[in-house]
Design a protein around this motif. Structure first.
Motif, PDB file in Angstrom:
ATOM      1  N   GLN A  14      -9.400  15.757 -16.792  1.00 30.63           N
ATOM      2  CA  GLN A  14      -9.407  16.820 -15.776  1.00 30.63           C
ATOM      3  C   GLN A  14     -10.826  17.150 -15.337  1.00 30.63           C
ATOM      4  OE1 GLN A  14      -7.107  19.877 -17.560  1.00 30.63           O
ATOM      5  NE2 GLN A  14      -5.192  19.143 -16.665  1.00 30.63           N
ATOM      6  N   LYS A  15     -11.698  17.240 -16.305  1.00 27.98           N
ATOM      7  CA  LYS A  15     -13.088  17.571 -16.001  1.00 27.98           C
ATOM      8  C   LYS A  15     -13.718  16.457 -15.152  1.00 27.98           C
ATOM      9  CE  LYS A  15     -16.864  19.638 -18.622  1.00 27.98           C
ATOM     10  NZ  LYS A  15     -17.300  20.043 -19.949  1.00 27.98           N
ATOM     11  N   LEU A  16     -13.414  15.236 -15.535  1.00 28.85           N
ATOM     12  CA  LEU A  16     -13.962  14.094 -14.802  1.00 28.85           C
ATOM     13  C   LEU A  16     -13.417  14.060 -13.372  1.00 28.85           C
ATOM     14  CD1 LEU A  16     -15.707  11.555 -14.880  1.00 28.85           C
ATOM     15  CD2 LEU A  16     -13.806  10.315 -15.899  1.00 28.85           C
ATOM     16  N   THR A  17     -12.142  14.349 -13.241  1.00 30.89           N
ATOM     17  CA  THR A  17     -11.535  14.396 -11.902  1.00 30.89           C
ATOM     18  C   THR A  17     -12.263  15.430 -11.046  1.00 30.89           C
ATOM     19  OG1 THR A  17      -9.398  13.870 -12.895  1.00 30.89           O
ATOM     20  CG2 THR A  17      -9.358  14.727 -10.651  1.00 30.89           C
ATOM     21  N   GLY A  18     -12.500  16.608 -11.629  1.00 32.94           N
ATOM     22  CA  GLY A  18     -13.186  17.684 -10.907  1.00 32.94           C
ATOM     23  C   GLY A  18     -14.585  17.270 -10.494  1.00 32.94           C
ATOM     24  N   ARG A  19     -15.270  16.568 -11.395  1.00 37.14           N
ATOM     25  CA  ARG A  19     -16.644  16.164 -11.105  1.00 37.14           C
ATOM     26  C   ARG A  19     -16.692  15.127  -9.990  1.00 37.14           C
ATOM     27  NH1 ARG A  19     -20.381  17.185 -14.846  1.00 37.14           N
ATOM     28  NH2 ARG A  19     -18.989  18.949 -15.109  1.00 37.14           N
ATOM     29  N   ILE A  20     -15.764  14.200 -10.027  1.00 34.05           N
ATOM     30  CA  ILE A  20     -15.738  13.165  -8.980  1.00 34.05           C
ATOM     31  C   ILE A  20     -15.401  13.823  -7.637  1.00 34.05           C
ATOM     32  CG2 ILE A  20     -14.627  11.032  -8.193  1.00 34.05           C
ATOM     33  CD1 ILE A  20     -14.063  10.380 -11.152  1.00 34.05           C
ATOM     34  N   GLN A  21     -14.481  14.770  -7.694  1.00 36.80           N
ATOM     35  CA  GLN A  21     -14.066  15.488  -6.478  1.00 36.80           C
ATOM     36  C   GLN A  21     -15.269  16.211  -5.866  1.00 36.80           C
ATOM     37  OE1 GLN A  21     -11.120  15.335  -5.062  1.00 36.80           O
ATOM     38  NE2 GLN A  21     -11.738  16.721  -3.398  1.00 36.80           N
ATOM     39  N   LYS A  22     -16.049  16.847  -6.736  1.00 36.90           N
ATOM     40  CA  LYS A  22     -17.217  17.601  -6.272  1.00 36.90           C
ATOM     41  C   LYS A  22     -18.194  16.650  -5.569  1.00 36.90           C
ATOM     42  CE  LYS A  22     -20.638  20.773  -8.167  1.00 36.90           C
ATOM     43  NZ  LYS A  22     -21.657  20.208  -9.031  1.00 36.90           N
ATOM     44  N   LYS A  23     -18.388  15.506  -6.213  1.00 36.20           N
ATOM     45  CA  LYS A  23     -19.296  14.506  -5.632  1.00 36.20           C
ATOM     46  C   LYS A  23     -18.809  14.089  -4.255  1.00 36.20           C
ATOM     47  CE  LYS A  23     -22.430  13.444  -7.040  1.00 36.20           C
ATOM     48  NZ  LYS A  23     -23.860  13.341  -7.021  1.00 36.20           N
ATOM     49  N   LYS A  24     -17.512  13.931  -4.158  1.00 36.01           N
ATOM     50  CA  LYS A  24     -16.915  13.500  -2.898  1.00 36.01           C
ATOM     51  C   LYS A  24     -17.136  14.561  -1.818  1.00 36.01           C
ATOM     52  CE  LYS A  24     -12.262  12.647  -1.730  1.00 36.01           C
ATOM     53  NZ  LYS A  24     -10.934  12.222  -2.181  1.00 36.01           N
ATOM     54  N   GLU A  25     -16.962  15.825  -2.235  1.00 37.97           N
ATOM     55  CA  GLU A  25     -17.103  16.920  -1.254  1.00 37.97           C
ATOM     56  C   GLU A  25     -18.539  17.140  -0.814  1.00 37.97           C
ATOM     57  OE1 GLU A  25     -15.147  20.038  -3.285  1.00 37.97           O
ATOM     58  OE2 GLU A  25     -13.163  19.189  -2.895  1.00 37.97           O
TER      59      GLU A  25
END
Ligand SMILES: Nc1nc2c(ncn2[C@@H]2O[C@H](COP(=O)(O)OP(=O)(O)O)[C@@H](O)[C@H]2O)c(=O)[nH]1
Ligand SMILES: [Mg+2]
Length: 349
Positions: A14-25
């Motif tokens: 979950q944390k990794l998903t959030g981090r990748i999402q942030k990078k994407k945004e």
């Protein structure tokens, strides 16, 4: 199976998903067509850099900021490291998994259409899969077939410490082989423990497979030798040798085991480990490998193991494959090892 580790990996995912999402945004789509400024007339004395050029540079920078850096992942990799160690994964294996995650993610550009959740799971899964993939192949049935062609019974010896599930595993393997049409013979070479012989006989009677035995206290290597001679004379396809449980530190019993191996010249030496003992099982496997050389492992009590560290570590550390998993106390509770079994226990719904 693996409930605790599964929960921890879920949190990491979950944390990794959030981090990748942030990078994407953080990223903006790169301009599809960059309008360059008209050529500056030679005589004009303009600013050192045209404002539009600065804009282009900024756009390029935004694109490169879509790449994950090690710093972006630091805390997540630490969480993963802790989760693996708390699950009793061997240190070098935990480190290898972390390295695998890093090599897949650091410097990776996050596409704007990337499914972040899918990417996080894919990376974690493949990083673990790489340590589960057997370093070499050992095929039990192939070994028996090869010996059959030579007109000889295959000889397989099982060892490990006390109570890990050796005798039960032998009964399960015998039943499995009988179900494949082979004729197994058991050798009661655990002559050391009071009930060693009776336990094997009890299992053998239930699955309908014969046992060669001598009296309690007899020379274990002699029992193995007798059983092999009997198998040759009577056309059995495979001899499964049960041995006494022994600690790797017990010098006399380790010597006895070496003698069994010298005399029986087994085609396969199988270490039996208890998954519940975590990294201890890995250390035991290493010690037995040093003493007589193991060809592979059967890991028992997987059904009761919430942590999973032994299953993740043992083949990577010993360099020998896990052949089978014991998944319960019944004779049918034996499954051939495949990395996907572990992965679906860790990541399945
Ligand atoms: N839950 C579970 N129990 C097992 C498994 N394999 C063995 N056992 C139990 O572990 C105990 C010790 O097994 P045993 O075969 O006698 O171990 P040995 O001393 O190594 O020969 C017995 O109570 C078995 O029923 C398994 O895969 N799952
Ligand atoms: Mg036993």
């Amino acid at each position: 199976m693996f409930e605790k580790l599964k929960q921890k990996l879920k949190a990491v995912k979950q944390k990794l998903t959030g981090r990748i999402q942030k990078k994407k945004e953080e990223a903006e789509p790169a301009p599809s067509k960059v309008e360059l400024p008209p050529p500056t007339p030679a005589k004009a004395v303009g600013p050192p850099e045209h404002p539009r050029l600065t804009k282009v540079k900024r756009a390029i920078k935004k694109v490169t900021r879509r790449e994950l850096s090690e710093a972006d992942l630091d805390d997540i990799l630490w969480d993963l490291h802790v989760a693996l160690l708390e699950s009793d994964t061997a240190l070098p294996v935990a480190q290898k998994i972390i390295e695998n995650v890093k090599s897949e993610l650091v410097g990776r550009e996050i596409g704007l259409r990337e499914d972040t959740r899918e990417l996080a799971e894919k990376v974690l899964k493949s990083s673990i899969e790489r340590v589960l993939t057997p370093p070499c192949r050992v095929d039990l049935l192939e070994c028996i077939e090869r010996k059959k062609r030579e007109g000889e019974p295959a000889v397989i010896v099982f060892f490990g410490i006390n109570g890990v599930g050796k005798t039960t595993a032998i009964a399960k393997v015998a039943r499995y082989l009988a179900s494949k049409g082979y004729r197994p013979l058991l050798a009661a070479a655990d002559t050391f423990r009071a009930a060693g012989i009776e336990q094997l006989e009890m299992h053998a009677a239930k699955i309908g497979v014969p046992v060669v035995k001598q009296r309690r206290g007899a020379d274990a290597a002699a029992v193995a030798y007798d059983a092999i001679a009997h198998a040759r004379a009577r056309g059995f396809d495979v001899v499964l040798i049960d041995t006494a449980g022994r600690m790797q530190t017990d010098v006399d019993l380790m010597e006895e085991m070496k003698k069994i191996v010298r005399v029986a010249k087994p085609d396969l030496k199988i270490f039996v480990g208890d998954a519940l003992t975590g990294n201890d099982a890995v250390e035991q496997a290493l010690a037995f490998d040093r003493a007589v050389g193991i060809d592979g492992t059967i890991l028992c009590k997987m059904d009761a193991d919430a942590r999973g560290g032994a299953a993740l570590s043992i083949s990577q550390v010993t360099g020998k494959p896990i052949l089978m998993l014991g998944t319960g106390q019944g004779y049918e509770d034996l499954v051939e090892f495949r990395p996907e079994l572990i992965l679906s226990a860790l990541f399945g719904d």
